[in-house]
Design an enzyme around this catalytic site. Structure first.
Site, short mmCIF file in Angstrom:
data_model
loop_
_atom_site.label_atom_id
_atom_site.label_comp_id
_atom_site.label_asym_id
_atom_site.label_seq_id
_atom_site.Cartn_x
_atom_site.Cartn_y
_atom_site.Cartn_z
N HIS A 299 -10.48 -5.16 -3.28
CA HIS A 299 -9.27 -5.49 -2.80
C HIS A 299 -9.10 -5.84 -1.46
CE1 HIS A 299 -9.81 -1.09 -2.46
NE2 HIS A 299 -9.42 -1.05 -1.25
N ASN B 281 -12.61 -2.92 2.58
CA ASN B 281 -13.90 -1.93 2.72
C ASN B 281 -14.72 -1.98 1.37
OD1 ASN B 281 -12.80 -0.63 5.11
ND2 ASN B 281 -11.16 0.24 3.97
N HIS C 100 -7.04 -5.74 2.23
CA HIS C 100 -5.74 -5.25 2.79
C HIS C 100 -5.47 -6.27 3.82
CE1 HIS C 100 -6.83 -0.88 2.28
NE2 HIS C 100 -7.90 -1.11 2.07
N ASP D 124 0.99 -1.16 -0.04
CA ASP D 124 0.07 0.10 -0.06
C ASP D 124 0.82 1.29 -0.03
OD1 ASP D 124 -3.12 0.54 0.84
OD2 ASP D 124 -1.78 2.23 1.32
N HIS E 296 -11.75 -7.04 -12.97
CA HIS E 296 -12.45 -5.84 -12.50
C HIS E 296 -13.64 -6.10 -11.79
CE1 HIS E 296 -13.15 -1.50 -11.65
NE2 HIS E 296 -14.28 -1.87 -12.00
P1 AMP Z 1 -9.73 1.58 0.22
O1 AMP Z 1 -9.61 2.94 0.94
O2 AMP Z 1 -10.10 0.23 1.07
O3 AMP Z 1 -10.35 1.48 -1.01
O4 AMP Z 1 -8.18 1.31 0.17
C1 AMP Z 1 -7.33 1.98 -1.09
C2 AMP Z 1 -5.93 1.74 -0.72
O5 AMP Z 1 -5.49 1.75 -1.82
C3 AMP Z 1 -5.62 2.71 0.19
O6 AMP Z 1 -5.14 2.30 1.44
C4 AMP Z 1 -4.46 3.54 -0.51
O7 AMP Z 1 -3.25 3.86 0.22
C5 AMP Z 1 -4.18 2.46 -1.48
N1 AMP Z 1 -3.54 2.94 -2.93
C6 AMP Z 1 -4.24 3.75 -3.80
N2 AMP Z 1 -3.32 3.88 -4.56
C7 AMP Z 1 -2.24 3.25 -4.69
C8 AMP Z 1 -1.07 2.83 -5.56
N3 AMP Z 1 -0.97 3.58 -6.83
N4 AMP Z 1 -0.26 2.06 -5.08
C9 AMP Z 1 -0.37 1.33 -3.86
N5 AMP Z 1 -1.65 1.75 -3.12
C10 AMP Z 1 -2.56 2.50 -3.67
ZN ZN Z 2 -10.45 -2.21 -11.95
#
Ligand code: AMP
Ligand code: ZN
Length: 113
Positions: A99, A86, A101, A30, A46
């Site tokens: 995704h 989430n 985490h 992340d 997707h």
């Molecule tokens: P969510 O809020 O559950 O949708 O999580 C999205 C996550 O993606 C967040 O923790 C961001 O920090 C992470 N994120 C967004 N863009 C990138 C990226 N280019 N590379 C790695 N992590 C990312």
């Molecule tokens: Zn996508």
């Protein structure tokens, strides 16, 4: 999806700190880590969110968890880890591509499950 950041990362079109890849899934660190270990496990297909899982695509969720178990061994997360998804606005989903985490590397506390 042409306009989806995680589709682009999965396709290698934009860079990421990748730690795992197979034909169905990619995992990368992340960009804003919230624990010493914080990576995301992302299906290449997707799917917008957990609310869009159906009998047709649910096998990808099982595969994500197989990958998580494999990476937990590889990253020596024997003290435990937390998996978070989430789903939707109130949950704080900011990237509309499903995704998981994976957080670890310190005691994560007992709040929020
Ligand atoms: P969510 O809020 O559950 O949708 O999580 C999205 C996550 O993606 C967040 O923790 C961001 O920090 C992470 N994120 C967004 N863009 C990138 C990226 N280019 N590379 C790695 N992590 C990312
Ligand atoms: Zn996508």
């Amino acid at each position: 999806m042409t306009d989806c950041i995680f589709c682009k990362i999965a396709a290698g079109e934009i860079p990421s700190d990748k730690i795992y890849e197979d034909d169905k899934v990619v995992a990368f660190r992340d960009i804003h880590p919230q624990a010493p270990v914080h990576f995301l496990v992302v299906p290449k297909e997707h799917i917008k969110s957990a609310a869009d899982i159906t009998p047709v695509n649910s096998d990808i969720v099982a595969h994500c968890f197989e990958v998580i178990a494999k990476l937990a061994v590889q990253k020596k997360l024997e003290n435990g880890f937390r998996v978070i998804n989430n789903c939707g606005e109130n949950a704080g989903q900011t990237v509309p591509h499903i995704h998981f985490h994976v957080l670890a590397g310190k005691p994560l506390g007992e709040t929020l499950v």
